[in-house]
Design a protein around this motif. Sequence first.
Motif, PDB file in Angstrom:
ATOM      1  N   ARG A 167      -2.053 -57.379  40.944  1.00 39.74           N
ATOM      2  CA  ARG A 167      -2.308 -57.545  39.482  1.00 39.74           C
ATOM      3  C   ARG A 167      -1.241 -56.370  38.891  1.00 39.74           C
ATOM      4  O   ARG A 167      -0.646 -56.843  37.960  1.00 39.74           O
ATOM      5  CB  ARG A 167      -3.513 -57.252  38.992  1.00 39.74           C
ATOM      6  N   SER A 211       1.041 -53.966  40.621  1.00 43.01           N
ATOM      7  CA  SER A 211       2.394 -53.499  41.212  1.00 43.01           C
ATOM      8  C   SER A 211       3.129 -54.841  41.477  1.00 43.01           C
ATOM      9  O   SER A 211       4.383 -54.681  41.780  1.00 43.01           O
ATOM     10  CB  SER A 211       2.117 -52.930  42.583  1.00 43.01           C
ATOM     11  N   LEU A 212       2.593 -55.885  41.757  1.00 44.31           N
ATOM     12  CA  LEU A 212       3.559 -57.185  41.780  1.00 44.31           C
ATOM     13  C   LEU A 212       3.409 -57.975  40.717  1.00 44.31           C
ATOM     14  O   LEU A 212       3.741 -59.315  40.813  1.00 44.31           O
ATOM     15  CB  LEU A 212       2.957 -57.782  42.898  1.00 44.31           C
ATOM     16  N   ALA A 213       2.973 -57.629  39.309  1.00 42.82           N
ATOM     17  CA  ALA A 213       3.129 -58.452  38.090  1.00 42.82           C
ATOM     18  C   ALA A 213       4.346 -59.010  37.895  1.00 42.82           C
ATOM     19  O   ALA A 213       5.390 -57.997  38.152  1.00 42.82           O
ATOM     20  CB  ALA A 213       2.657 -57.494  37.064  1.00 42.82           C
ATOM     21  N   SER A 242       6.253 -60.888  39.623  1.00 43.13           N
ATOM     22  CA  SER A 242       6.810 -61.529  40.921  1.00 43.13           C
ATOM     23  C   SER A 242       6.724 -63.091  41.177  1.00 43.13           C
ATOM     24  O   SER A 242       7.006 -63.429  42.228  1.00 43.13           O
ATOM     25  CB  SER A 242       6.363 -60.462  42.219  1.00 43.13           C
TER      26      SER A 242
END
Lengths: 351, 351
Positions: free
Chosen positions: A166, A168-170, A172
């Motif tokens: 949620r 660190s990869l928002a 992507s």
Amino acid sequence: MIEYKVALIGFGGVNRALVQLAAENNAGWLRELGFQLKFVGVSDLYLGSAICPRGLDLNDLCALPSVKGALENLPGGKALPETEEVIQHSGADIVAEATFTNPVDGEPASSYCWNALNKGISVVTTNKGPVAFNADALTHAAELKGVFFEFEGSVMSGTPAIRLARESLAGSDLVGFEGILNGTSNLVISSMEMGLSFEEAVEKAQRLGYAEADPTADIEGHDVRLKVTILANQLLGAKLKPRDVTCKGISGLTVQAVQDAVASNARWKLIGSASKAPDGTVCASVEPKLLPIENSLASVAGAINAVTFKTRVLGDVTVRGPGAGRTETAYALLSDIVSIHRKKSAVEASK
Amino acid sequence: MIEYKVALIGFGGVNRALVQLAAENNAGWLRELGFQLKFVGVSDLYLGSAICPRGLDLNDLCALPSVKGALENLPGGKALPETEEVIQHSGADIVAEATFTNPVDGEPASSYCWNALNKGISVVTTNKGPVAFNADALTHAAELKGVFFEFEGSVMSGTPAIRLARESLAGSDLVGFEGILNGTSNLVISSMEMGLSFEEAVEKAQRLGYAEADPTADIEGHDVRLKVTILANQLLGAKLKPRDVTCKGISGLTVQAVQDAVASNARWKLIGSASKAPDGTVCASVEPKLLPIENSLASVAGAINAVTFKTRVLGDVTVRGPGAGRTETAYALLSDIVSIHRKKSAVEASK
């Protein structure tokens, strides 16, 4: 000095480990994280309950014997569990819910969470039940009260999965995931690779303290099914119930099949996965899969967990780490409290 | 509608890919992330510059030919780079700095960052130079102005490393890390495992577009040294300069040694690592290490990167994913902007 008042619901291994972590690290947390923890209440089906708004002594809590009704001997203690009393009257800012997972409907843990949130108390939990069955309603209840419902530990204990995806990869463009989400079944397969029969491998996992006396939930994929439900709903916007996830465990795997795989540079793994179609439909399953050795999950052996997030922008990102353990799971509760603290601090700082 | 005005410093592969991502996803970002991007300025040593406070046309930017002075043909365009003009007068909220890495002192990128931050403009960068040499000063400058200096892409392109450790592993008592932080050198070793000589393996990496014409920085560990400096300073509280990190590359590895390792179930890897002693001293190095196959970095083959965070509370947590690539690195800039947006939103929400 910020000190969060925590009420512990369930006082088994996980919440005990949280108290132990606080006893060892409170001073360091205050310095490095900006807060420390005080435990104002505890309730446990076996051990009884205690309410002590000024804070229970950490050493007393750590040293509590595992004897029926033992909490009676602490200040404000009773021999019987009084969970609702502890939630309503301990003055807690945060309830740490770590009771058993009910795979049928998530109760009574869901009700504990619900009652705490409706009283304006944030909830952190490692319990798959409330999250798999009622996360949307509980999150909504938290929002209405301006408090938080956090549950990082419900998937891979302290190894970040939900928060990683949620935060660190928002952006992507996550379209799916596949993971090894049960250490026991993975350990069983690893043992079979080394020549043990299925039964021997299960016994070994039990001897090492990983498998329950009844290993069905681990071996037949039911535990993974709850975790897949949680990840699919939280990360892919699905609205699945556990029964919507097709589920096949590893009891059908033969030693021959497992060893043939190794010989041909592949590995059988119990994989929980989900993928989102362009129209938003999410398909989720639990089943043994034969992975080529290049797959980043193939080398995950023993009781370790891992999940690969499949993104359109970035390709595959895999995180692996412990998937169980008392201290590791208690760390997940701490990480939830850190998250709550940071959200509250950002708001405070701007006032 | 929240629209961040971005000035692009450097218009090579990474910032071009950021524009491409925006062209394809702005509508989706507005819906899912809560903002979209507009590009109000661009400056590039070769292509020239353009300042257009109402926003450059995304299709024009994407289609810009790689011809000297090409930016002259856009609105507000000039054939020469005017980086300071773009920073000072484009009206940007955010500068996306993606110029070349200067491994000696981080200039001129550090000055670009410095000037933007001092004007009250947030900076996102994928450039190792400013972060390895001047992160503390730049972060302090940002704080003084109430803006942000973010640099996730300086270590593993879009794969979260800094943010993962700081946010998702806060409180886990990080005491060290070890990582495969250079895809080119890792690809070279993988090729040597398959029988290529060192020289052939380097040529193959060049042919595939991974290695530079002069592969020294990748092969001799200089690139990893900058990344180790960044991680050690940001995550372990060290105050290292790159020269403080001992550094040995892979040019001394023989095919024989690499293949012997494979035969004995181990792998040579170029490992960047650091560890913090109980007194706070941080020791950091870059060197080839022989890893047993059980090590979670041993199976990381080809151009993939990975880092294992070593924590006292949780044990080892490893993240692996792409470590290079235009779009992957541009995603890191996006993830930095997401982070800025969320911090600003938390503040706004509380007003």
